[in-house]
Design a protein around this motif. Structure first.
Motif, short mmCIF file in Angstrom:
data_model
loop_
_atom_site.label_atom_id
_atom_site.label_comp_id
_atom_site.label_asym_id
_atom_site.label_seq_id
_atom_site.Cartn_x
_atom_site.Cartn_y
_atom_site.Cartn_z
N ALA A 1 0.88 -1.15 0.13
CA ALA A 1 -0.01 -0.02 0.00
C ALA A 1 0.73 1.42 0.12
CB ALA A 1 -0.88 0.17 1.26
N GLY A 2 2.15 1.25 0.89
CA GLY A 2 2.84 2.28 0.90
C GLY A 2 3.61 2.54 -0.80
N ALA A 3 3.89 1.50 -1.10
CA ALA A 3 4.62 1.47 -2.60
C ALA A 3 3.61 2.17 -3.59
CB ALA A 3 5.22 0.37 -3.18
N VAL A 4 2.54 1.77 -3.67
CA VAL A 4 1.36 2.38 -4.68
C VAL A 4 1.26 3.76 -4.23
CG1 VAL A 4 -0.87 2.34 -5.50
CG2 VAL A 4 0.32 -0.13 -4.82
N ALA A 5 1.13 4.25 -2.97
CA ALA A 5 1.13 5.57 -2.45
C ALA A 5 2.24 6.44 -2.93
CB ALA A 5 0.83 5.47 -0.95
N LEU A 6 3.53 5.95 -2.81
CA LEU A 6 4.60 6.66 -3.49
C LEU A 6 4.78 6.94 -4.66
CD1 LEU A 6 7.36 4.96 -1.14
CD2 LEU A 6 6.53 7.18 -0.95
N VAL A 7 4.31 5.82 -5.55
CA VAL A 7 3.93 6.02 -6.98
C VAL A 7 3.11 7.12 -7.21
CG1 VAL A 7 3.24 4.76 -9.08
CG2 VAL A 7 4.59 3.66 -7.49
N GLY A 8 1.80 7.29 -6.54
CA GLY A 8 0.89 8.31 -6.88
C GLY A 8 1.58 9.94 -6.36
N VAL A 9 2.34 9.81 -5.37
CA VAL A 9 2.80 10.74 -4.95
C VAL A 9 3.97 11.56 -6.03
CG1 VAL A 9 4.23 12.34 -3.25
CG2 VAL A 9 2.30 10.58 -2.55
N VAL B 1 -2.51 7.64 -0.34
CA VAL B 1 -1.66 7.86 0.89
C VAL B 1 -2.70 7.62 2.12
CG1 VAL B 1 -0.72 9.72 2.24
CG2 VAL B 1 -0.36 9.69 0.00
N PHE B 2 -3.89 8.05 2.14
CA PHE B 2 -4.66 7.62 3.34
C PHE B 2 -4.72 6.20 3.44
CE2 PHE B 2 -8.94 6.50 4.76
CZ PHE B 2 -9.07 7.53 6.00
N ILE B 3 -4.89 5.45 2.33
CA ILE B 3 -5.29 3.92 2.62
C ILE B 3 -3.78 3.20 3.02
CG2 ILE B 3 -5.32 1.73 1.29
CD1 ILE B 3 -7.11 3.14 -0.77
N ALA B 4 -2.66 3.86 2.44
CA ALA B 4 -1.28 3.43 3.11
C ALA B 4 -1.07 3.65 4.44
CB ALA B 4 -0.12 3.99 2.42
N ALA C 1 1.18 3.71 -22.23
CA ALA C 1 0.20 2.91 -21.29
C ALA C 1 0.65 3.35 -19.77
CB ALA C 1 0.47 1.30 -21.53
N VAL C 2 1.87 3.30 -19.50
CA VAL C 2 2.56 3.59 -18.31
C VAL C 2 2.20 5.07 -17.73
CG1 VAL C 2 4.46 3.79 -16.81
CG2 VAL C 2 4.37 1.93 -18.44
N GLN C 3 2.25 5.80 -18.66
CA GLN C 3 2.00 7.30 -18.40
C GLN C 3 0.42 7.38 -17.93
OE1 GLN C 3 3.08 10.20 -21.56
NE2 GLN C 3 4.87 9.20 -21.68
N ARG C 4 -0.31 6.82 -18.82
CA ARG C 4 -1.97 6.77 -18.12
C ARG C 4 -2.05 6.14 -16.96
NH1 ARG C 4 -2.49 5.00 -23.74
NH2 ARG C 4 -2.93 2.80 -23.07
N TRP C 5 -1.31 5.14 -16.57
CA TRP C 5 -1.49 4.63 -15.27
C TRP C 5 -0.79 5.26 -14.34
CZ3 TRP C 5 1.83 2.89 -10.97
CH2 TRP C 5 1.04 2.19 -10.41
N LEU C 6 0.28 6.04 -14.45
CA LEU C 6 0.95 6.91 -13.58
C LEU C 6 0.07 8.20 -13.24
CD1 LEU C 6 4.43 6.76 -14.37
CD2 LEU C 6 3.28 5.82 -12.31
N THR C 7 -0.83 8.50 -14.36
CA THR C 7 -1.37 9.75 -14.18
C THR C 7 -2.76 9.53 -13.34
OG1 THR C 7 -0.92 10.61 -16.47
CG2 THR C 7 -2.94 11.47 -15.57
N THR C 8 -3.33 8.37 -13.54
CA THR C 8 -4.40 7.98 -12.73
C THR C 8 -3.81 7.89 -11.36
OG1 THR C 8 -5.16 6.77 -14.68
CG2 THR C 8 -5.94 6.03 -12.43
N ALA C 9 -2.84 7.43 -11.03
CA ALA C 9 -2.31 6.87 -9.72
C ALA C 9 -2.08 8.50 -9.18
CB ALA C 9 -0.99 6.54 -9.67
N GLY C 10 -1.52 9.55 -10.09
CA GLY C 10 -1.24 10.74 -9.42
C GLY C 10 -2.74 11.48 -9.02
#
Length: 720
Positions: free
Chosen positions: A49-57, A90-93, A74-83
């Motif tokens: 959960a923390g790794a995913v939150a770091l990707v979003g941040v 972060v709250f979930i982490a 494709a990676v850019q779309r996924w990273l954009t969604t995470a952002g």
């Protein structure tokens, strides 16, 4: 994760702390069924959960890095969604991290509890479930709550039998491991074959381990060597008290019950020992012990299975209580009317001498040294007795203790000398038997007999007077006292007078049985109401209360402070009511304060009860003293004729109504000869039933006789 061989202490600490939680699955212990019980490896949720939150941040920076790659779109779309969802991630982490912390502590508690149960009970649990959520706790206790599980349930194989002694050991271990601030309850649920552990915060009024006083530590050390050796002790603290060594106002001792503790004698001995160990509290108040045993004790103890000893300070007694007349006395009837109050106990409880017909403790024993307050208690008795229409007969061998009551309304007689005292005791003894004869002859219930009280102050002094008279060189006096046998009659009176409507109160300096003569032990046992105004030795406490460890502490620095028996016969603290000297002689009355005069005036009865004399001896005695009395109503002709003259005044021709030694046979004869000695009168009589016979009387004994020439015995006509 294998154990590290590193010499670095920090590395070893980290591996020992988290190795058994995040490491590989550990081989468990083998239970009694042969199965291996293992702890599952804890898989943390906060890491992914923390790794995913770091990707979003850091999504913007990561997009720049992958922009030129083959899969960049494709990676850019996924990273954009995470952002876009980075706040939620972060709250979930954070939630996952907090949840992992709880899981970590729960796993630690689960492992520790499993090992603790196995080592103390020798039974391996099949599963252990631990709950760590703080529950209904203030936020300030949320983090400290991780030190002990909120609830834990350990299940066992079917048919498991839990030994109570081992369960007690587990209970002690669990409570010790929880640390200060938490109260752990450990109970065995036999139907469901499980151990349930629950946690509650310790009240702020309980002392922590770091604040234990020397008294607390002495108590723990002593109980460790007693039948309560497996106990848990907590001190009740009143932080509002400024004096540090006075803040501990009580102790709560939880222990495993046993048959020995159920014995009241064992409890009494423990109480006496604990009083000595605890010592005197700085407040001057005494320690009180409350044993909570049986089925209802579980609701009050922390684990539902322990018994409890509650040690508390008694409430402070008042230092002076003025004697006031009872309110609503005219409305009181029967049993309530004959509750004689004499003091106030803890919590305002009224101490009473129960002289009613329902009472099985109708006699009172007042113990105290000279000047200790015995006379004040007896004076309170007399005043209250007369207000309830109970007449009083009293013996005062010191001549200065009860003399003020001589002219008090309702006090029939107060005597002082050895001869008067012996005569009064003989008269009371005869009155007792005459009343019993009356009940036997009339078949009237003895509860209809008028109640009277017989009071003997300073019994020790009177006993000494009797013994010295018996050993004196005056043979006439010695023989007379031996013939009267006052101590033997006192023992009979104590044993039998209740059935004749008599009630007795004695004042003594020590509760020794020997002062009652040969039957002293049995005589003293008839005194159910006991009042002690002195500090007793172990022997004195045993003679007073039947136990050498109780009822010994009396603060004699406070006038009127005492220990008295309650309705169960156990001693409790009582402050005796203050009753001033009621003597109206100017030399005494003028020395009283205005307050004391007001007390005496309020206590003076408006009517005077009169003694009802059933026996010839009592009527003769009161006649010689010039004291008033009444005779009982005639029922079926059963009443004895009053004595009319002393035996020394008998003369020829008098008609004498003689009662034989059996106390029943009555014979009437004409006096034919009279011989008077220094101590006795010997009379020869002639009658139709007995041609010639002789009677013997004491010199001052009154007899039933009709003088020659009286209306009942007219002189014969002169033949001349």
């Amino acid at each position: 994760m294998s154990p590290s061989q590193s010499s670095d202490p920090i590395v070893r600490f980290v591996e020992e702390t988290i190795g058994d939680v995040f490491g590989p699955r550990q081989r468990g212990r083998v239970g009694s069924d042969g199965a291996s019980h293992r702890e599952a490896r804890l898989v943390p949720l906060s890491i992914p959960a923390g790794a995913v939150a770091l990707v979003g941040v850091f999504s913007a920076q990561l997009i720049e890095l992958v922009r030129e790659g083959p899969a960049g779109a494709a990676v850019q779309r996924w990273l954009t969604t995470a952002g876009d969802w980075r706040v939620l991630l972060v709250f979930i982490a954070v939630l996952a991290g907090g949840f992992d912390v709880l899981r970590f502590f729960a796993s630690r508690h689960r492992t520790a509890l499993r090992n603790r149960i196995l080592k103390t009970t020798q039974c391996a649990p099949t599963s252990v479930r631990v709950t760590l959520l703080p529950g209904k706790l203030p936020p300030s206790l949320w983090w400290p709550s991780t030190r002990a599980p909120r609830r834990a349930v350990a299940r066992f194989e079917s048919g498991t039998v839990m030994d109570s002694a081992r369960l007690t050991t587990l209970r002690t271990a669990v409570k010790a491991s929880a640390g200060p601030g938490w109260d752990m309850q450990v109970s065995w649920d036999a139907p469901r074959e499980r151990i349930v552990i629950t946690r509650t915060p310790v009240s702020a009024s309980l002392a922590t381990a770091g604040s234990r006083s020397p008294r607390h530590r002495r108590l723990e050390t002593s109980l460790a060597r007693s039948p309560l050796r497996d106990s848990m002790i907590e001190a009740i603290v009143d932080k509002s008290i400024g004096q540090p060594d006075a803040r501990e106002v009580g102790y709560r001792v939880d222990f495993s019950p046993s048959l020995a503790i159920g014995d009241r004698n064992v409890q009494s001995k423990l109480e006496g020992a604990l009083r000595e160990i605890l010592g005197r509290h700085p407040s001057g108040r005494l320690w009180r012990f409350t044993w909570q045993l049986g089925h209802d004790a579980g609701d009050r103890t922390r684990d539902g299975e322990s018994a409890r000893l509650l040690i508390e300070l008694q409430e402070a007694l008042p230092t002076r209580i003025e004697h006031v007349p009872p309110a609503g006395l005219a409305e009181l009837t029967g049993h309530q009317r004959y509750q004689i109050p004499y003091g106030v106990g803890v919590g305002g409880k009224i101490a009473v001498w129960d002289i009613s017909w329902k009472s099985n403790v109708p006699h009172a024993l007042v113990v105290g040294p000279t000047g200790g307050g015995k006379t004040t208690v007896l004076r309170a008795f007399v005043v209250e007795l007369v207000l309830r229409a109970v007449t009083v007969l009293a013996v005062d061998p010191k001549k200065i203790e009860l003399d003020g009551l001589e002219n008090w309304p309702g006090v029939t007689a107060v005597v002082y000398t050895l001869r008067q005292a012996c005569e009064l005791i003989s008269a009371v003894h005869a009155e007792m038997h005459a009343r019993l004869d009356w009940v036997h002859a009339t078949k009237i219930p003895n509860t209809e007999l008028p109640i009277f009280a017989f009071i003997l102050d300073e019994l020790f002094v009177f006993s000494g007077m009797v013994q010295r008279a018996q050993k004196s060189g005056d043979k006439v006096l010695s023989d007379w006292v031996k013939g009267e046998d006052p101590l033997g009659k006192l023992a009979d009176i104590a044993a039998l007078i209740r059935s004749a409507g008599g009630r007795r109160a004695d004042g003594v300096q020590r509760p020794d049985a020997y002062i009652y003569g040969e039957a002293g032990g049995n005589a003293r046992d008839n005194y159910g109401t006991r009042i002690c105004l002195a500090k007793l030795s172990p022997d004195g406490a045993y003679m007073m209360w039947g136990d050498s460890t109780i009822g010994r502490e009396v603060d004699t620095s406070i006038p009127g402070r005492s220990m008295a028996s309650n309705e169960r016969g156990d001693p409790f603290g009582v402050q005796i009511v203050w009753t001033p000297d009621v003597d109206d002689h100017p030399n005494k009355w003028n020395r009283l304060s205005e307050e004391d005069r007001a007390i005496v005036t309020a206590l003076r009865p408006t009517s005077e009860p009169v003694f009802v004399a059933y026996s010839r001896e009592m009527r003769s005695f009161l006649t010689r003293l010039g004291r008033p009395y009444e005779t009982p109503d005639v029922v079926d002709g059963v009443v004895s004729k009053p004595a009319q003259m002393p035996a020394r005044d008998l003369s020829l021709g008098d008609r004498l109504h003689h009662v034989d030694d059996d106390g029943v046979t009555k014979v009437t004869g004409i006096v034919s000869k009279v011989r008077v000695t220094e101590s006795h009168v010997y009379v020869d009589l002639v009658s139709d039933a007995r041609p010639r016979w002789q009677a013997e009387y004491r010199l001052d004994e009154y007899v039933d006789a009709d003088p020659l020439g009286s209306d009942d015995n007219p002189a014969p006509l002169d033949d001349e």
